[in-house]
Motif scaffolding. Structure first.
Motif, PDB file in Angstrom:
ATOM      1  N   GLY A   1      19.687  46.856 -30.421  1.00  0.00           N
ATOM      2  CA  GLY A   1      19.397  47.219 -29.037  1.00  0.00           C
ATOM      3  C   GLY A   1      17.979  46.876 -28.639  1.00  0.00           C
ATOM      4  O   GLY A   1      17.723  46.437 -27.507  1.00  0.00           O
ATOM      5  N   PHE A   2      17.025  47.053 -29.560  1.00  0.00           N
ATOM      6  CA  PHE A   2      15.638  46.718 -29.259  1.00  0.00           C
ATOM      7  C   PHE A   2      15.475  45.203 -29.087  1.00  0.00           C
ATOM      8  O   PHE A   2      14.673  44.749 -28.268  1.00  0.00           O
ATOM      9  CB  PHE A   2      14.719  47.214 -30.369  1.00  0.00           C
ATOM     10  N   ALA A   3      16.246  44.430 -29.856  1.00  0.00           N
ATOM     11  CA  ALA A   3      16.202  42.986 -29.707  1.00  0.00           C
ATOM     12  C   ALA A   3      16.744  42.570 -28.338  1.00  0.00           C
ATOM     13  O   ALA A   3      16.184  41.687 -27.676  1.00  0.00           O
ATOM     14  CB  ALA A   3      17.010  42.311 -30.820  1.00  0.00           C
ATOM     15  N   TYR A   4      17.822  43.215 -27.894  1.00  0.00           N
ATOM     16  CA  TYR A   4      18.367  42.903 -26.568  1.00  0.00           C
ATOM     17  C   TYR A   4      17.408  43.350 -25.462  1.00  0.00           C
ATOM     18  O   TYR A   4      17.340  42.721 -24.406  1.00  0.00           O
ATOM     19  CB  TYR A   4      19.739  43.549 -26.391  1.00  0.00           C
ATOM     20  N   GLU A   5      16.674  44.422 -25.698  1.00  0.00           N
ATOM     21  CA  GLU A   5      15.657  44.838 -24.724  1.00  0.00           C
ATOM     22  C   GLU A   5      14.597  43.750 -24.594  1.00  0.00           C
ATOM     23  O   GLU A   5      14.210  43.360 -23.480  1.00  0.00           O
ATOM     24  CB  GLU A   5      15.015  46.148 -25.178  1.00  0.00           C
ATOM     25  N   GLY A   6      14.129  43.244 -25.729  1.00  0.00           N
ATOM     26  CA  GLY A   6      13.173  42.136 -25.693  1.00  0.00           C
ATOM     27  C   GLY A   6      13.757  40.899 -25.042  1.00  0.00           C
ATOM     28  O   GLY A   6      13.069  40.181 -24.303  1.00  0.00           O
ATOM     29  N   ALA A   7      15.043  40.651 -25.296  1.00  0.00           N
ATOM     30  CA  ALA A   7      15.702  39.498 -24.697  1.00  0.00           C
ATOM     31  C   ALA A   7      15.793  39.639 -23.183  1.00  0.00           C
ATOM     32  O   ALA A   7      15.716  38.649 -22.446  1.00  0.00           O
ATOM     33  CB  ALA A   7      17.097  39.321 -25.290  1.00  0.00           C
ATOM     34  N   GLY A   8      15.954  40.872 -22.696  1.00  0.00           N
ATOM     35  CA  GLY A   8      15.962  41.088 -21.252  1.00  0.00           C
ATOM     36  C   GLY A   8      14.648  40.653 -20.633  1.00  0.00           C
ATOM     37  O   GLY A   8      14.616  40.012 -19.575  1.00  0.00           O
ATOM     38  N   MET A   9      13.557  41.004 -21.290  1.00  0.00           N
ATOM     39  CA  MET A   9      12.244  40.563 -20.821  1.00  0.00           C
ATOM     40  C   MET A   9      12.132  39.044 -20.901  1.00  0.00           C
ATOM     41  O   MET A   9      11.717  38.386 -19.947  1.00  0.00           O
ATOM     42  CB  MET A   9      11.150  41.209 -21.657  1.00  0.00           C
ATOM     43  N   GLY A  10      12.521  38.495 -22.052  1.00  0.00           N
ATOM     44  CA  GLY A  10      12.422  37.054 -22.233  1.00  0.00           C
ATOM     45  C   GLY A  10      13.263  36.282 -21.237  1.00  0.00           C
ATOM     46  O   GLY A  10      12.838  35.244 -20.713  1.00  0.00           O
ATOM     47  N   ALA A  11      14.469  36.790 -20.945  1.00  0.00           N
ATOM     48  CA  ALA A  11      15.347  36.102 -19.993  1.00  0.00           C
ATOM     49  C   ALA A  11      14.751  36.092 -18.597  1.00  0.00           C
ATOM     50  O   ALA A  11      14.817  35.083 -17.878  1.00  0.00           O
ATOM     51  CB  ALA A  11      16.715  36.777 -19.975  1.00  0.00           C
ATOM     52  N   ALA A  12      14.155  37.220 -18.181  1.00  0.00           N
ATOM     53  CA  ALA A  12      13.537  37.289 -16.859  1.00  0.00           C
ATOM     54  C   ALA A  12      12.325  36.359 -16.771  1.00  0.00           C
ATOM     55  O   ALA A  12      12.102  35.714 -15.742  1.00  0.00           O
ATOM     56  CB  ALA A  12      13.132  38.725 -16.542  1.00  0.00           C
ATOM     57  N   VAL A  13      11.551  36.278 -17.853  1.00  0.00           N
ATOM     58  CA  VAL A  13      10.410  35.361 -17.881  1.00  0.00           C
ATOM     59  C   VAL A  13      10.904  33.916 -17.851  1.00  0.00           C
ATOM     60  O   VAL A  13      10.371  33.067 -17.119  1.00  0.00           O
ATOM     61  CB  VAL A  13       9.537  35.623 -19.116  1.00  0.00           C
ATOM     62  N   TYR A  14      11.923  33.614 -18.633  1.00  0.00           N
ATOM     63  CA  TYR A  14      12.513  32.272 -18.656  1.00  0.00           C
ATOM     64  C   TYR A  14      12.967  31.862 -17.257  1.00  0.00           C
ATOM     65  O   TYR A  14      12.685  30.752 -16.793  1.00  0.00           O
ATOM     66  CB  TYR A  14      13.696  32.257 -19.621  1.00  0.00           C
ATOM     67  N   ASP A  15      13.676  32.755 -16.580  1.00  0.00           N
ATOM     68  CA  ASP A  15      14.205  32.441 -15.251  1.00  0.00           C
ATOM     69  C   ASP A  15      13.106  32.227 -14.220  1.00  0.00           C
ATOM     70  O   ASP A  15      13.342  31.607 -13.175  1.00  0.00           O
ATOM     71  CB  ASP A  15      15.132  33.561 -14.770  1.00  0.00           C
ATOM     72  N   SER A  16      11.907  32.741 -14.495  1.00  0.00           N
ATOM     73  CA  SER A  16      10.806  32.587 -13.542  1.00  0.00           C
ATOM     74  C   SER A  16      10.137  31.228 -13.633  1.00  0.00           C
ATOM     75  O   SER A  16       9.362  30.852 -12.742  1.00  0.00           O
ATOM     76  CB  SER A  16       9.746  33.683 -13.783  1.00  0.00           C
ATOM     77  N   LEU A  17      10.426  30.466 -14.704  1.00  0.00           N
ATOM     78  CA  LEU A  17       9.792  29.165 -14.884  1.00  0.00           C
ATOM     79  C   LEU A  17      10.399  28.132 -13.940  1.00  0.00           C
ATOM     80  O   LEU A  17      11.606  28.183 -13.656  1.00  0.00           O
ATOM     81  CB  LEU A  17       9.965  28.699 -16.336  1.00  0.00           C
ATOM     82  N   PRO A  18       9.611  27.186 -13.450  1.00  0.00           N
ATOM     83  CA  PRO A  18      10.153  26.140 -12.570  1.00  0.00           C
ATOM     84  C   PRO A  18      11.281  25.369 -13.253  1.00  0.00           C
ATOM     85  O   PRO A  18      11.172  24.988 -14.428  1.00  0.00           O
ATOM     86  CB  PRO A  18       8.937  25.229 -12.324  1.00  0.00           C
ATOM     87  N   GLY A  19      12.375  25.188 -12.548  1.00  0.00           N
ATOM     88  CA  GLY A  19      13.503  24.442 -13.079  1.00  0.00           C
ATOM     89  C   GLY A  19      14.372  25.206 -14.047  1.00  0.00           C
ATOM     90  O   GLY A  19      15.258  24.629 -14.679  1.00  0.00           O
ATOM     91  N   HIS A  20      14.118  26.493 -14.195  1.00  0.00           N
ATOM     92  CA  HIS A  20      14.905  27.309 -15.106  1.00  0.00           C
ATOM     93  C   HIS A  20      15.655  28.384 -14.314  1.00  0.00           C
ATOM     94  O   HIS A  20      15.306  28.706 -13.193  1.00  0.00           O
ATOM     95  CB  HIS A  20      14.008  27.983 -16.143  1.00  0.00           C
ATOM     96  N   GLY A  21      16.675  28.953 -14.940  1.00  0.00           N
ATOM     97  CA  GLY A  21      17.434  30.009 -14.283  1.00  0.00           C
ATOM     98  C   GLY A  21      18.715  30.293 -15.029  1.00  0.00           C
ATOM     99  O   GLY A  21      19.127  29.528 -15.911  1.00  0.00           O
ATOM    100  N   GLY A  22      19.353  31.405 -14.694  1.00  0.00           N
ATOM    101  CA  GLY A  22      20.648  31.747 -15.263  1.00  0.00           C
ATOM    102  C   GLY A  22      20.605  32.418 -16.619  1.00  0.00           C
ATOM    103  O   GLY A  22      21.654  32.820 -17.140  1.00  0.00           O
TER     104      GLY A  22
END
Length: 328
Positions: A74-95
């Motif tokens: 669960g803690f890994a998925y919590e970190g992944a939630g942060m990472g996914a939101a950061v990833y989606d904020s990058l130009p040309g990234h999303g989803g």
């Protein structure tokens, strides 16, 4: 398989593990065992964050996340939630966030939404995820994550000067309630700041204005049940110290229990915390969360999320009275 660009994203965007050590954070150390557990949680969180940032697809990120030991997943998925939101904020990234929630992450959605709040704390506001497009009930957990981040990394401002309540506004609705949700995250962080020592955590909470205690205890209740690092006697002392906020503490613990039951990551401590803090079994505490989950999510002076929390606390208190009556 992640690309060279994915590996570069990981190196550039992943915070160093040293940021999560007790020495660097200046947190209370109860004993070596609790210290090791809390630092390992931080390490696993950052591992999940790195998986979400580096992976070539949400499915690849999921494969990596599923390799994490079950009790820590669960803690890994919590970190992944942060990472996914950061990833989606990058130009040309999303989803990435949507993909994570559409897969096995749907069983860890509580934790993923908390992770989104971590990203909100790190990203400029114009890069925040479109919170209005997310689950209208669970989106409040993002503010929990934001509050946790601020108390964890900006401890002097958010914990050591408890008389100050920092303003916050977002586009998720009911702005009058946002600070309550942020305080729930701060309370969760206090379990880490206090090194899982219930006496220290209780002292930290009592330093805040009384009007904030209920939300802070709810957050601390979630952390004491989900993260652990505490004995039965210590849990009982924590419950006693909560006083009139005892059922706010139980509500948070019930949330943690439901999060673990839903994800299939129940551990021995889950049963212990449910019995001592919620006054019932883990299965019953989880069921209370599911049974009281609101169906109507619009309208009302307070968000449905707060109604849900209050209903859980009331139901647990009622079950306790019934149990005591049966024992007499």
């Amino acid at each position: 398989m992640s690309s060279a660009f994915g590996a570069l994203r990981r190196r550039l965007l992943t915070p160093p593990v040293s940021e999560t050590t007790m020495e660097v954070r200046g947190f209370h150390v109860k004993n070596a065992e609790a210290k090791t557990r809390l630092e390992y949680i931080g390490e696993v969180f950052l591992r999940g964050y790195a998986y979400a940032v580096e992976a070539g697809s949400p499915a690849e990120a999921e494969e990596l996340l599923e390799t994490v030991p079950r009790d820590m997943r669960g803690f890994a998925y919590e970190g992944a939630g942060m990472g996914a939101a950061v990833y989606d904020s990058l130009p040309g990234h999303g989803g990435r966030l949507d993909g994570l929630l559409a897969g096995r992450g749907r069983d860890h959605d509580y934790m993923i939404y908390v992770g989104v709040g971590w990203a909100m704390a790190r990203l400029p506001k114009f890069l925040w995820p479109d919170i209005s497009a997310t689950d209208p009930l669970l989106r409040w957990l993002a503010l929990d994550g934001y509050g946790f981040h601020q108390a964890y990394f900006k401890t002097n401002a958010y914990v050591r000067t408890p008389e100050i309540q920092h303003p916050f506004r977002w586009n998720g609705g009911h702005n009058h309630y946002t600070l309550n949700a942020v305080d729930q995250g701060i309370g969760r962080a206090l379990w880490f700041v206090g090194g899982t020592d219930p006496d220290v955590v209780t002292s930290l909470i009592r330093a805040y204005p009384e009007r904030r205690h209920s939300d802070l205890y709810a957050g601390a209740g979630l952390a004491c049940a989900y993260a652990g690092g505490v004995t039965e006697d210590e849990l009982a002392r924590f419950v006693e110290g909560a006083g009139e906020h005892r059922w706010a503490l139980a509500q948070g613990s019930a949330f943690a229990t439901e999060a673990r039951v839903k994800a299939g990551t129940v551990i021995d401590h889950t049963h212990l915390a449910a019995r001592v803090v919620c006054g019932t079994t883990a299965e019953r505490a989880s069921q209370v969360c599911r049974d009281t989950r609101p169906q109507a999510l619009t309208g009302g002076a307070s968000p449905a999320y707060e109604t849900w929390r209050r209903d859980i606390a009331a139901e647990l208190a009622s079950l306790s009275l019934i149990s005591k009556g049966a024992d007499q």
